[in-house]
Scaffold this motif. Structure first.
Motif, PDB file in Angstrom:
ATOM      1  N   GLN A   1       8.103   2.447  17.246  1.00 22.53           N
ATOM      2  CA  GLN A   1       6.984   2.399  18.182  1.00 22.53           C
ATOM      3  C   GLN A   1       5.673   2.679  17.453  1.00 22.53           C
ATOM      4  N   ARG A   2       4.671   1.866  17.748  1.00 20.21           N
ATOM      5  CA  ARG A   2       3.342   2.059  17.160  1.00 20.21           C
ATOM      6  C   ARG A   2       2.666   3.204  17.899  1.00 20.21           C
ATOM      7  N   ALA A   3       2.202   4.218  17.143  1.00 23.67           N
ATOM      8  CA  ALA A   3       1.568   5.379  17.761  1.00 23.67           C
ATOM      9  C   ALA A   3       0.053   5.295  17.724  1.00 23.67           C
ATOM     10  N   GLY A   4      -0.492   4.589  16.760  1.00 24.03           N
ATOM     11  CA  GLY A   4      -1.940   4.511  16.649  1.00 24.03           C
ATOM     12  C   GLY A   4      -2.370   4.092  15.265  1.00 24.03           C
ATOM     13  N   GLU A   5      -3.667   4.114  15.060  1.00 21.40           N
ATOM     14  CA  GLU A   5      -4.252   3.626  13.818  1.00 21.40           C
ATOM     15  C   GLU A   5      -5.322   4.608  13.353  1.00 21.40           C
ATOM     16  N   ILE A   6      -5.381   4.839  12.047  1.00 26.23           N
ATOM     17  CA  ILE A   6      -6.407   5.681  11.443  1.00 26.23           C
ATOM     18  C   ILE A   6      -7.271   4.793  10.548  1.00 26.23           C
ATOM     19  N   PRO A   7      -8.587   4.756  10.796  1.00 31.58           N
ATOM     20  CA  PRO A   7      -9.448   3.880   9.978  1.00 31.58           C
ATOM     21  C   PRO A   7      -9.644   4.446   8.568  1.00 31.58           C
ATOM     22  N   ASP A   8      -9.982   3.545   7.649  1.00 36.04           N
ATOM     23  CA  ASP A   8     -10.385   3.925   6.280  1.00 36.04           C
ATOM     24  C   ASP A   8      -9.381   4.835   5.580  1.00 36.04           C
ATOM     25  N   TRP A   9      -8.112   4.589   5.771  1.00 40.39           N
ATOM     26  CA  TRP A   9      -7.050   5.460   5.241  1.00 40.39           C
ATOM     27  C   TRP A   9      -6.855   5.266   3.733  1.00 40.39           C
ATOM     28  N   ALA A  10      -6.801   4.017   3.290  1.00 42.96           N
ATOM     29  CA  ALA A  10      -6.473   3.767   1.881  1.00 42.96           C
ATOM     30  C   ALA A  10      -7.277   2.595   1.334  1.00 42.96           C
ATOM     31  N   ARG A  11      -7.600   2.708   0.072  1.00 44.32           N
ATOM     32  CA  ARG A  11      -8.248   1.596  -0.619  1.00 44.32           C
ATOM     33  C   ARG A  11      -7.168   0.566  -0.920  1.00 44.32           C
ATOM     34  N   HIS A  12      -7.463  -0.667  -0.632  1.00 44.17           N
ATOM     35  CA  HIS A  12      -6.505  -1.744  -0.854  1.00 44.17           C
ATOM     36  C   HIS A  12      -6.927  -2.551  -2.070  1.00 44.17           C
ATOM     37  N   THR A  13      -6.136  -3.531  -2.413  1.00 43.18           N
ATOM     38  CA  THR A  13      -6.377  -4.332  -3.620  1.00 43.18           C
ATOM     39  C   THR A  13      -7.726  -5.040  -3.604  1.00 43.18           C
ATOM     40  N   ASP A  14      -8.286  -5.265  -2.432  1.00 44.81           N
ATOM     41  CA  ASP A  14      -9.596  -5.917  -2.360  1.00 44.81           C
ATOM     42  C   ASP A  14     -10.741  -4.926  -2.575  1.00 44.81           C
TER      43      ASP A  14
ATOM     44  N   SER B   1       0.858  -1.190   0.000  1.00 41.73           N
ATOM     45  CA  SER B   1       0.000   0.000   0.000  1.00 41.73           C
ATOM     46  C   SER B   1       0.890   1.234   0.000  1.00 41.73           C
ATOM     47  N   VAL B   2       1.275   1.669  -1.185  1.00 42.00           N
ATOM     48  CA  VAL B   2       2.181   2.805  -1.321  1.00 42.00           C
ATOM     49  C   VAL B   2       1.613   3.855  -2.277  1.00 42.00           C
ATOM     50  N   GLY B   3       0.286   3.937  -2.318  1.00 45.18           N
ATOM     51  CA  GLY B   3      -0.343   4.985  -3.110  1.00 45.18           C
ATOM     52  C   GLY B   3      -0.883   4.551  -4.452  1.00 45.18           C
ATOM     53  N   PHE B   4      -0.656   3.317  -4.831  1.00 46.39           N
ATOM     54  CA  PHE B   4      -1.096   2.813  -6.131  1.00 46.39           C
ATOM     55  C   PHE B   4      -1.894   1.528  -5.947  1.00 46.39           C
ATOM     56  N   LEU B   5      -2.657   1.172  -6.971  1.00 47.13           N
ATOM     57  CA  LEU B   5      -3.384  -0.098  -6.971  1.00 47.13           C
ATOM     58  C   LEU B   5      -2.917  -0.941  -8.151  1.00 47.13           C
ATOM     59  N   PRO B   6      -2.897  -2.261  -7.977  1.00 46.93           N
ATOM     60  CA  PRO B   6      -2.492  -3.133  -9.080  1.00 46.93           C
ATOM     61  C   PRO B   6      -3.631  -3.318 -10.078  1.00 46.93           C
TER      62      PRO B   6
ATOM     63  N   GLU C   1     -11.656  -2.566  -0.625  1.00 44.22           N
ATOM     64  CA  GLU C   1     -12.142  -2.057   0.654  1.00 44.22           C
ATOM     65  C   GLU C   1     -11.179  -1.004   1.215  1.00 44.22           C
ATOM     66  N   LEU C   2     -11.730  -0.141   2.066  1.00 44.75           N
ATOM     67  CA  LEU C   2     -10.890   0.825   2.763  1.00 44.75           C
ATOM     68  C   LEU C   2     -10.260   0.150   3.976  1.00 44.75           C
ATOM     69  N   HIS C   3      -8.967   0.364   4.147  1.00 43.88           N
ATOM     70  CA  HIS C   3      -8.232  -0.260   5.245  1.00 43.88           C
ATOM     71  C   HIS C   3      -7.559   0.817   6.093  1.00 43.88           C
ATOM     72  N   PRO C   4      -7.322   0.498   7.364  1.00 41.92           N
ATOM     73  CA  PRO C   4      -6.645   1.462   8.237  1.00 41.92           C
ATOM     74  C   PRO C   4      -5.137   1.502   7.990  1.00 41.92           C
ATOM     75  N   THR C   5      -4.560   2.603   8.395  1.00 42.43           N
ATOM     76  CA  THR C   5      -3.110   2.730   8.391  1.00 42.43           C
ATOM     77  C   THR C   5      -2.635   2.791   9.836  1.00 42.43           C
ATOM     78  N   VAL C   6      -1.424   2.334  10.052  1.00 37.64           N
ATOM     79  CA  VAL C   6      -0.803   2.373  11.370  1.00 37.64           C
ATOM     80  C   VAL C   6       0.316   3.411  11.332  1.00 37.64           C
ATOM     81  N   LEU C   7       0.345   4.258  12.339  1.00 39.23           N
ATOM     82  CA  LEU C   7       1.388   5.268  12.458  1.00 39.23           C
ATOM     83  C   LEU C   7       2.482   4.746  13.378  1.00 39.23           C
ATOM     84  N   PHE C   8       3.721   4.936  12.947  1.00 39.19           N
ATOM     85  CA  PHE C   8       4.885   4.544  13.738  1.00 39.19           C
ATOM     86  C   PHE C   8       5.794   5.757  13.913  1.00 39.19           C
ATOM     87  N   PHE C   9       6.579   5.733  14.985  1.00 42.26           N
ATOM     88  CA  PHE C   9       7.592   6.759  15.179  1.00 42.26           C
ATOM     89  C   PHE C   9       8.834   6.120  15.784  1.00 42.26           C
TER      90      PHE C   9
END
Length: 171
Positions: free
Chosen positions: A143-156, A31-36, A158-166
């Motif tokens: 370190q995992r900072a949290g999760e944002i729902p519905d961040w990106a459309r995935h290959t399926d 999930s890097v901004g593009f869809l196959p 559906e909208l999937h969450p992203t995880v923030l790390f620092f």
């Protein structure tokens, strides 16, 4: 033999290798901004934009295995006066043929070392929740900072969450 180097310009062969790396990653589910399926022309256009933007606000490293580009990562240092201590890691990609050799870890180490040397003390990134990349970042002491729902459309579709790390860097 694995080598890591920073690119400021690229030959046509290096640009093609980077386009093929992006296609392999996207078509493999990254999930890097593009869809196959990612067309070669779109991947090449993306890299033209990256090379046009390289400078103080965007840096690029590649990992080569036996002279072949099999990995890459980007660093986006904040240029804002209140954010000169931080940077964002983007587009950590490893070709499917080279996974399991430590390239992702080596690329992250290289970026962290550069950022530390440039006086950056905080790095951030995001990745698809539930992806294999999460394990890579945890392995590298992010370190995992949290999760944002519905961040990106995935290959399926559906909208999937992203995880923030620092990661805090010590000078």
């Amino acid at each position: 033999m694995i080598s890591i180097r920073r690119l400021e310009q690229a030959t046509p062969e290096e640009r093609l290798a980077l386009a093929e790396l992006l296609i392999d990653s996207v078509d493999g589910g990254a999930s890097v901004g593009f869809l196959p399926p990612l067309p070669l022309g779109v991947a090449e256009e993306y890299w033209r934009g990256v090379f046009a933007a390289l400078g103080p606000g965007l840096m690029l490293w590649v990992a080569e295995v036996d002279g072949r580009i099999d990995g890459t990562v980007q660093l986006v240092p904040s240029l804002r006066p209140n954010g000169l201590h931080r940077a964002e890691v983007q587009k950590l990609l490893v070709h499917s043929r080279a996974r399991g050799q430590g390239l992702a870890s080596r690329l992250l180490q290289e970026v962290e070392q550069f950022a530390r040397g440039a006086g950056r003390t905080l790095l951030v990134l995001d990745t698809l929740a539930g992806s294999k990349a999460e394990a890579v970042y945890r392995h590298c002491q992010w370190q995992r900072a949290g999760e944002i729902p519905d961040w990106a459309r995935h290959t399926d579709g559906e909208l999937h969450p992203t995880v923030l790390f620092f990661k805090r860097l010590t000078p």
